[in-house]
Design a protein around this motif. Structure first.
Motif, PDB file in Angstrom:
ATOM      1  N   ARG A 121      27.974 -43.150  -7.482  1.00 27.69           N
ATOM      2  CA  ARG A 121      27.842 -44.533  -7.017  1.00 27.69           C
ATOM      3  C   ARG A 121      27.633 -45.519  -8.168  1.00 27.69           C
ATOM      4  O   ARG A 121      27.696 -46.727  -7.965  1.00 27.69           O
ATOM      5  N   LEU A 122      27.384 -45.009  -9.362  1.00 28.50           N
ATOM      6  CA  LEU A 122      27.204 -45.882 -10.532  1.00 28.50           C
ATOM      7  C   LEU A 122      28.520 -46.545 -10.903  1.00 28.50           C
ATOM      8  O   LEU A 122      29.589 -46.019 -10.603  1.00 28.50           O
ATOM      9  N   PRO A 123      28.459 -47.688 -11.607  1.00 27.22           N
ATOM     10  CA  PRO A 123      29.692 -48.280 -12.147  1.00 27.22           C
ATOM     11  C   PRO A 123      30.367 -47.298 -13.117  1.00 27.22           C
ATOM     12  O   PRO A 123      29.707 -46.461 -13.731  1.00 27.22           O
ATOM     13  N   ALA A 124      31.674 -47.416 -13.276  1.00 26.22           N
ATOM     14  CA  ALA A 124      32.468 -46.469 -14.061  1.00 26.22           C
ATOM     15  C   ALA A 124      31.943 -46.279 -15.477  1.00 26.22           C
ATOM     16  O   ALA A 124      31.892 -45.152 -15.976  1.00 26.22           O
ATOM     17  N   LYS A 125      31.546 -47.356 -16.154  1.00 26.40           N
ATOM     18  CA  LYS A 125      31.104 -47.229 -17.543  1.00 26.40           C
ATOM     19  C   LYS A 125      29.831 -46.397 -17.644  1.00 26.40           C
ATOM     20  O   LYS A 125      29.607 -45.724 -18.647  1.00 26.40           O
ATOM     21  N   TYR A 126      29.005 -46.400 -16.614  1.00 32.07           N
ATOM     22  CA  TYR A 126      27.788 -45.599 -16.624  1.00 32.07           C
ATOM     23  C   TYR A 126      28.065 -44.158 -16.207  1.00 32.07           C
ATOM     24  O   TYR A 126      27.446 -43.232 -16.731  1.00 32.07           O
ATOM     25  N   ARG A 127      28.963 -43.960 -15.257  1.00 37.05           N
ATOM     26  CA  ARG A 127      29.295 -42.596 -14.814  1.00 37.05           C
ATOM     27  C   ARG A 127      29.786 -41.748 -15.972  1.00 37.05           C
ATOM     28  O   ARG A 127      29.405 -40.588 -16.118  1.00 37.05           O
ATOM     29  N   MET A 128      30.648 -42.326 -16.790  1.00 37.79           N
ATOM     30  CA  MET A 128      31.259 -41.568 -17.883  1.00 37.79           C
ATOM     31  C   MET A 128      30.209 -41.124 -18.894  1.00 37.79           C
ATOM     32  O   MET A 128      30.167 -39.969 -19.291  1.00 37.79           O
ATOM     33  N   VAL A 129      29.324 -42.033 -19.321  1.00 41.09           N
ATOM     34  CA  VAL A 129      28.334 -41.657 -20.333  1.00 41.09           C
ATOM     35  C   VAL A 129      27.299 -40.687 -19.762  1.00 41.09           C
ATOM     36  O   VAL A 129      26.873 -39.756 -20.456  1.00 41.09           O
TER      37      VAL A 129
END
Length: 162
Positions: A105-113
């Motif tokens: 559910r996190l924004p994409a930039k946070y999911r990746m890291v």
């Protein structure tokens, strides 16, 4: 030997789960993640890069997965079509499922890291290199992602989440 059927088969068996998880964390859709996974291994077969060690091999696959995921997220088709169902997660423990669903559910930039740091065990400097970002940016994104996860999961500490 790179380029042989045996080599590609071995690479698929060794890395396909990691590539699929990373793609799923990025695009949040199992069908798209499977397409990305397939495309990554097709690119491996076509380009036949020579790797200096297993870590270089893994980093190359992650970089290609990240790039393909970004391409898919930017595609005009993706912008017009919205997924109607949440991703089906192959996770049996309920508390693990809750954490992964919160990460998705996190924004994409946070999911990746978050995925690269916690699930693939890369350092912030390695993640920054893979994503083409500054290390301080990656650390900031990790902190903000942890804060959002704490809120979503109910205020647990970092130790309880990860």
């Amino acid at each position: 030997m790179p380029g042989t059927e045996e080599y590609i088969t071995r690479m698929i068996h060794k890395h396909s789960d990691m590539v699929l998880r990373l793609a799923l964390a990025s695009v949040r859709n199992m069908a798209d993640a499977q397409d990305i996974c397939q495309d990554v291994f097709i690119r491996l077969y076509k380009h036949q890069p020579e790797f200096s060690d297993p870590e270089h091999e893994r980093a190359w696959l992650i970089r290609v997965t990240v790039n393909r995921s970004r391409d898919m997220l930017r595609s005009p088709w993706r912008r017009r079509v919205a997924s109607t169902s949440p991703p089906q997660l192959p996770i049996t423990r309920e508390e693990d499922r809750d954490v992964v669903e919160a990460v998705l559910r996190l924004p994409a930039k946070y999911r990746m890291v978050i995925h690269l740091y916690y699930f693939e065990s890369y350092s912030t400097s390695e993640i920054a290199e893979m994503l083409g970002s500054k290390e301080s940016t990656v650390r900031t994104q990790l902190r903000r992602a942890r804060d959002q996860l704490k809120t979503m999961i109910g205020g647990m500490g970092d130790e309880a989440i990860f």
